[in-house]
Design a protein around this motif. Structure first.
Motif, mmCIF file in Angstrom:
data_model
loop_
_atom_site.group_PDB
_atom_site.id
_atom_site.type_symbol
_atom_site.label_atom_id
_atom_site.label_comp_id
_atom_site.label_asym_id
_atom_site.label_seq_id
_atom_site.Cartn_x
_atom_site.Cartn_y
_atom_site.Cartn_z
ATOM 1 N N LEU A 1 -32.602 0.432 -9.735
ATOM 2 C CA LEU A 1 -31.725 0.932 -8.686
ATOM 3 C C LEU A 1 -30.317 0.427 -8.959
ATOM 4 C CD1 LEU A 1 -31.357 2.300 -5.880
ATOM 5 C CD2 LEU A 1 -31.812 0.070 -4.875
ATOM 6 N N TYR A 2 -29.351 1.336 -8.994
ATOM 7 C CA TYR A 2 -27.970 0.976 -9.267
ATOM 8 C C TYR A 2 -27.137 1.130 -7.994
ATOM 9 C CZ TYR A 2 -29.329 1.240 -14.158
ATOM 10 O OH TYR A 2 -29.959 1.038 -15.356
ATOM 11 N N TYR A 3 -26.172 0.251 -7.827
ATOM 12 C CA TYR A 3 -25.362 0.299 -6.613
ATOM 13 C C TYR A 3 -24.035 -0.403 -6.842
ATOM 14 C CZ TYR A 3 -26.512 -4.627 -5.805
ATOM 15 O OH TYR A 3 -26.626 -5.994 -5.926
ATOM 16 N N SER A 4 -23.108 -0.208 -5.897
ATOM 17 C CA SER A 4 -21.820 -0.887 -5.927
ATOM 18 C C SER A 4 -21.483 -1.337 -4.516
ATOM 19 C CB SER A 4 -20.721 0.044 -6.456
ATOM 20 O OG SER A 4 -19.449 -0.578 -6.362
ATOM 21 N N TYR A 5 -20.813 -2.479 -4.418
ATOM 22 C CA TYR A 5 -20.397 -2.982 -3.112
ATOM 23 C C TYR A 5 -19.090 -2.345 -2.640
ATOM 24 C CZ TYR A 5 -23.749 -6.757 -4.026
ATOM 25 O OH TYR A 5 -24.879 -7.476 -4.293
ATOM 26 N N GLU A 6 -18.328 -1.753 -3.575
ATOM 27 C CA GLU A 6 -16.959 -1.364 -3.245
ATOM 28 C C GLU A 6 -16.654 0.117 -3.395
ATOM 29 O OE1 GLU A 6 -13.906 -4.294 -4.545
ATOM 30 O OE2 GLU A 6 -15.557 -5.100 -5.748
ATOM 31 N N THR A 7 -17.567 0.889 -3.982
ATOM 32 C CA THR A 7 -17.274 2.303 -4.143
ATOM 33 C C THR A 7 -18.557 3.116 -4.105
ATOM 34 O OG1 THR A 7 -16.059 3.909 -5.510
ATOM 35 C CG2 THR A 7 -17.441 2.315 -6.669
ATOM 36 N N ASP A 8 -18.421 4.394 -3.795
ATOM 37 C CA ASP A 8 -19.563 5.297 -3.717
ATOM 38 C C ASP A 8 -19.877 5.831 -5.110
ATOM 39 O OD1 ASP A 8 -21.453 7.185 -3.074
ATOM 40 O OD2 ASP A 8 -20.000 8.643 -2.324
ATOM 41 N N ILE A 9 -21.067 5.560 -5.626
ATOM 42 C CA ILE A 9 -21.449 6.032 -6.959
ATOM 43 C C ILE A 9 -22.368 7.241 -6.891
ATOM 44 C CG2 ILE A 9 -21.132 3.761 -8.010
ATOM 45 C CD1 ILE A 9 -24.157 3.396 -7.964
ATOM 46 N N THR A 10 -22.504 7.849 -5.710
ATOM 47 C CA THR A 10 -23.359 9.035 -5.593
ATOM 48 C C THR A 10 -22.596 10.324 -5.871
ATOM 49 O OG1 THR A 10 -22.924 9.394 -3.212
ATOM 50 C CG2 THR A 10 -24.693 7.851 -3.811
ATOM 51 N N LEU A 11 -21.279 10.242 -6.035
ATOM 52 C CA LEU A 11 -20.464 11.429 -6.242
ATOM 53 C C LEU A 11 -19.984 11.505 -7.685
ATOM 54 C CD1 LEU A 11 -18.198 11.235 -3.059
ATOM 55 C CD2 LEU A 11 -20.270 12.591 -3.354
ATOM 56 N N SER A 12 -19.943 12.715 -8.217
ATOM 57 C CA SER A 12 -19.360 12.901 -9.539
ATOM 58 C C SER A 12 -17.858 12.676 -9.447
ATOM 59 C CB SER A 12 -19.635 14.318 -10.060
ATOM 60 O OG SER A 12 -18.941 15.275 -9.265
ATOM 61 N N LEU A 13 -17.227 12.420 -10.597
ATOM 62 C CA LEU A 13 -15.790 12.167 -10.609
ATOM 63 C C LEU A 13 -15.016 13.379 -10.083
ATOM 64 C CD1 LEU A 13 -13.906 9.858 -11.411
ATOM 65 C CD2 LEU A 13 -13.650 10.939 -13.656
ATOM 66 N N GLN A 14 -15.502 14.567 -10.404
ATOM 67 C CA GLN A 14 -14.821 15.779 -9.952
ATOM 68 C C GLN A 14 -14.847 15.889 -8.441
ATOM 69 O OE1 GLN A 14 -15.444 19.454 -12.137
ATOM 70 N NE2 GLN A 14 -15.833 20.568 -10.229
ATOM 71 N N ARG A 15 -16.020 15.681 -7.833
ATOM 72 C CA ARG A 15 -16.116 15.782 -6.378
ATOM 73 C C ARG A 15 -15.323 14.667 -5.704
ATOM 74 N NH1 ARG A 15 -18.992 18.460 -3.272
ATOM 75 N NH2 ARG A 15 -19.480 16.705 -1.888
ATOM 76 N N ARG A 16 -15.305 13.512 -6.323
ATOM 77 C CA ARG A 16 -14.576 12.387 -5.749
ATOM 78 C C ARG A 16 -13.086 12.701 -5.634
ATOM 79 N NH1 ARG A 16 -15.544 6.817 -5.431
ATOM 80 N NH2 ARG A 16 -13.646 5.578 -5.338
#
Length: 394
Positions: A138-153
């Motif tokens: 399971l991968y995660y970040s405390y400071e940013t949303d990693i569920t979105l592609s760079l384009q959608r972000r």
């Protein structure tokens, strides 16, 4: 639990203290011990911290790195916490972690189950919990949303990015979301809603079905195909992975690529220059699935990427081989042959090195050429293989 160190930027607490008392668990932030919550061990009720919780420490204290969620079984409530992690990279400048181990805190375990069937069900459920505890990935970040592609972000408004991380996230990738949703729904509505959501998010969609066409998988595949016929805006492609690619015949992925290549090329890819200017946008996706979406799905996605050959990320800096007008892939077998030949010649000459000085010089030359070629491939491997094709070399 979140802190907000800068306007519009949320960050989760990265280290927590777990205090295990006789009647409750207390979880507090290491950086701010008045921030946290308590969980009653009798029934799993979550409560805010009291004054005693803040000022009192238990004899059993451990460090945890996050609370993943809660699961309720027949006999207890289980709180899943992260007990070890590893930083594996970064995304848009923020560190990304991999969960290395997890632990369930079980509450209300003293509840008696009325019959043997429920006891067996609870025992099986506990087995599944132990599997989860020992399964990393399971991968995660405390400071940013990693569920979105760079384009959608980059397309999202600034207002969305200032929301708490769990409100920014794509709900399909929130780990415990499925536990909260209704489990029994009409299958047609589920399929239609799923692909409508994908199309709205990513554009044109090619649905690749990798399941077998016989046995239990065949029945599931037939049902899936029947539902896909009701969705005219989604292209459905059936590819029996085991039939075509069984016994390591991975080169047959080319059969699938030939079917989808035209639409796949039209979808394009997302490209941004060093100044943050968007040069190209991706207009669609290939959505593939097998049964568990692991081996077959991952191999197929990787193989399509390899066959398509989109590797030059910076369009202004082609590889040195492309600048010289050569097809880079042709260098791979040549380089391999030179290395193998050099190693063989070096080995033979070393065996004869004691006979005369000329043989010693030959050994040194062969070893030097071989070492140089290996260094060249190590340094320029990405350019030598910048457009690989699935063939007998894989």
């Amino acid at each position: 639990m979140e802190i907000q160190p800068l306007p519009g930027h949320f960050k989760l607490w990265s280290e927590l203290e777990l205090h295990e008392f006789q009647h409750k668990f207390v979880i507090k932030a290491v950086e701010s011990t008045d921030q946290g919550f308590a969980i009653r061990r009798s029934d799993g009720t979550v409560e805010p911290l009291s004054g005693d919780d803040v000022s009192t420490n238990s004899r059993k204290v451990s460090t945890i790195y996050g609370v993943v969620g809660t699961i309720r079984s027949l006999a207890a409530t289980h709180v899943l916490v992260i007990t070890s992690r590893k930083e594996v990279g970064s995304y848009v400048g923020f560190p990304v972690f991999r969960v290395m181990s997890m632990k369930f805190l079980s509450c209300n375990e003293a509840l008696r189950l009325p019959n043997n069937q429920e006891k067996r069900d609870e025992a099986y459920f506990r087995t599944l919990l132990r599997v989860i505890e020992s399964t990393p990935g399971l991968y995660y970040s405390y400071e940013t949303d990693i569920t979105l592609s760079l384009q959608r972000r980059f397309k999202l408004t600034e207002g969305r990015m200032s929301k708490p991380i769990w409100k920014q996230a794509d709900p399909r990738f929130v780990w415990n979301r499925n536990i909260l949703e209704e489990l029994i729904e009409n299958k047609s509505k589920v399929v239609e809603r799923h692909f409508r959501d994908i199309t709205q998010r990513y554009g044109e969609t090619i649905a690749v079905d990798l399941t077998d066409k016989h046995g239990d998988e065949g029945q599931l595949s037939a049902a899936f195909a029947a539902e896909m016929q009701k969705l005219p805006n989604v292209r459905y492609v059936s590819f029996d992975f085991h039939h075509y690619c069984g016994k390591s015949n991975l080169e047959n992925i080319q059969v699938l690529y030939d079917q989808v290549s035209e639409d796949f090329e039209k979808q394009g890819y997302f490209l941004m220059d060093a100044e943050g200017k968007i040069l190209l946008e991706q207009k669609g996706v290939i959505r593939s699935n097998c049964i568990d979406c692991l081996d077959r799905t991952n191999v197929t996605q990787d193989a399509i990427d390899l066959v398509s050959g989109h590797y030059t990320v910076n369009i202004n800096n082609p590889s040195p081989f492309q600048q010289n007008g050569f097809e880079s892939f042709s260098y791979l077998p040549v380089a391999s042959a030179l290395i193998i030949g050099g190693l063989t010649a070096t080995s033979v000459s070393l065996n004869q090195a004691g006979r005369n000085a000329q043989t010693i010089v030959s050994s040194i030359i062969c070893a030097g050429v071989t070492a140089g070629m290996m260094a060249l491939i190590k340094t320029n491997g990405r350019q030598i293989c910048s457009r690989p094709r699935l063939c007998g070399l894989l």
